[in-house]
Write an enzyme that holds these catalytic residues in place. Structure first.
Site, PDB file in Angstrom:
ATOM      1  N   GLN A 193       0.851  -1.202   0.000  1.00 54.64           N
ATOM      2  CA  GLN A 193       0.000   0.000   0.000  1.00 54.64           C
ATOM      3  C   GLN A 193       0.885   1.249   0.000  1.00 54.64           C
ATOM      4  OE1 GLN A 193      -3.174   0.972  -0.171  1.00 54.64           O
ATOM      5  NE2 GLN A 193      -4.150  -1.027  -0.271  1.00 54.64           N
ATOM      6  N   SER A 194       1.933   1.236  -0.798  1.00 55.72           N
ATOM      7  CA  SER A 194       2.928   2.316  -0.740  1.00 55.72           C
ATOM      8  C   SER A 194       2.387   3.656  -1.251  1.00 55.72           C
ATOM      9  CB  SER A 194       4.143   1.905  -1.575  1.00 55.72           C
ATOM     10  OG  SER A 194       4.985   3.005  -1.790  1.00 55.72           O
TER      11      SER A 194
END
Ligand SMILES: Cc1ncc(COP(=O)(O)O)c(C=O)c1O
Length: 342
Positions: free
Chosen positions: A75-76
């Site tokens: 989930q960068s």
């Protein structure tokens, strides 16, 4: 200091606001808490990586690159913003995602993963936790080169001396706001992850007349490990910017009590901090960085680390798109989930 001479793209339209959080301050019964709203920065969804990318993408373009490659957690926020910058510059963009929590990548997930698809990443490669990310990005770069393109690798979090310069520039922006608005700050609190934000701020505060201490709240590493990483990067950044003096180890301060069971794993205190900020100030934090950092600030206030008369500046580094991949944490089910974990 050669900051103003470095190649820089502009994704920021003026200084981000510094807001007094009156309701939160009242609730915590002092010190005065202010927030630097870097969650409102440009590029898709805002956040701290936008400042780093101004310098990193300018460097890529100066090198003649036509493709950006970067990496991050599944989930960068950094991957989302790099992809957004690539779209703006009409560059190709490939992402390498590290599954730091086993089986956590779901292509149909909400939050940043949804945005990777919507923004149109050229490829997404998912690799197991603890992979050598530089090596994985090099593999993608070799494929890109075989197709006659010119890749530029941006390290995780944009945290090298080029990206960290974005937060040296931010420290100068804060200093200008201090003069303009007659503010004083006794301390800055920020999340400390891949360390570019923390290191860049330290260099900026060191290089101007406001030696405001910076407390970094670690989101994954122990105090000793994180302080070493921040110290090394701060001094590399100082060298890159041709600063005459260096950052001393005593100015690097990391708190590591707010990580919980590990990077990105939720804590009760994070959930409470995210809910509190939403309900008292209408401000969205995120579950991985700013939620844990705010939980840290609240705890430090409650432990009496600050005087009631102090002015504290919390740096909001963004990340709220990740909330939408974690909605269950903020419902009754989420409450039970967190309590059962402890
Ligand atoms: C929202 C948010 N805040 C803070 C951080 C930490 O910043 P840094 O990696 O520069 O330490 C990150 C890193 O990815 C982030 O996404």
């Amino acid at each position: 200091m050669i900051l103003h001479k470095l190649p820089r793209r502009r994704y920021i339209h003026g200084a981000t606001p510094i807001e007094f959080l009156k309701n939160l301050t009242q609730q915590l019964e002092g010190p005065q808490i202010f927030m630097k709203r870097d969650d409102l920065l440009g590029l898709t969804g805002g956040g701290n990586k936008t400042r780093k990318l101004e310098f990193l993408v300018a460097d890529a373009l100066a090198e003649g690159a036509d493709t950006l490659i970067t990496c991050g957690a599944v989930q960068s926020n950094h991957c989302r913003l790099t992809l957004s910058a690539a779209k703006k510059e009409q560059l190709s963009c490939h992402l390498v995602l590290e599954e730091r929590v086993k089986d956590s990548y779901h292509p149909e997930a909400n939050g940043n993963i949804f945005l990777f698809h919507l923004l149109g990443a050229d490829s997404i490669t998912v690799v197991p936790g603890k992979s050598d990310m530089l090596h994985e990005m090099e593999k993608v770069a070799n494929e890109v080169r075989k197709r006659g393109k010119r890749p530029y690798i941006i390290p995780g979090g944009g945290s090298n001396e080029i990206g960290a310069a974005g937060y040296t520039a931010c420290a100068h922006e804060i200093t200008a706001q201090i003069y303009e608005k007659s503010l004083t700050f006794d301390c800055i609190v920020c999340a400390s992850g891949s360390a570019g934000t923390h290191a860049g701020l330290l260099v900026g505060m060191h290089s101007n007349s406001h030696h405001i201490p910076v407390i970094g709240v670690s989101t994954g590493r122990s105090k000793t490990d994180q302080e070493k990483i921040v110290y090394n990067l701060a001094n590399k950044t100082a060298e890159h910017l041709k600063l005459k003096s260096f950052i001393s180890p005593d100015s690097v301060h990391v708190e590591d009590d707010y990580i919980g069971q590990g990077y990105s794993l939720p804590t009760d205190e994070m959930r409470q901090a995210v809910s509190l900020l939403a309900k008292t100030e209408g401000i969205l934090l995120d579950p991985v960085y700013t939620g844990k950092t705010m939980a840290g600030l609240i705890d430090l206030v409650q432990k009496g680390m600050f005087k009631k008369s102090d002015n504290i500046l919390f740096l909001h580094t963004g990340g709220s798109p990740a909330l939408y991949a974690n909605t269950s944490l903020f419902t009754e089910r989420g409450n039970n989930h967190c309590q059962n974990k402890d």
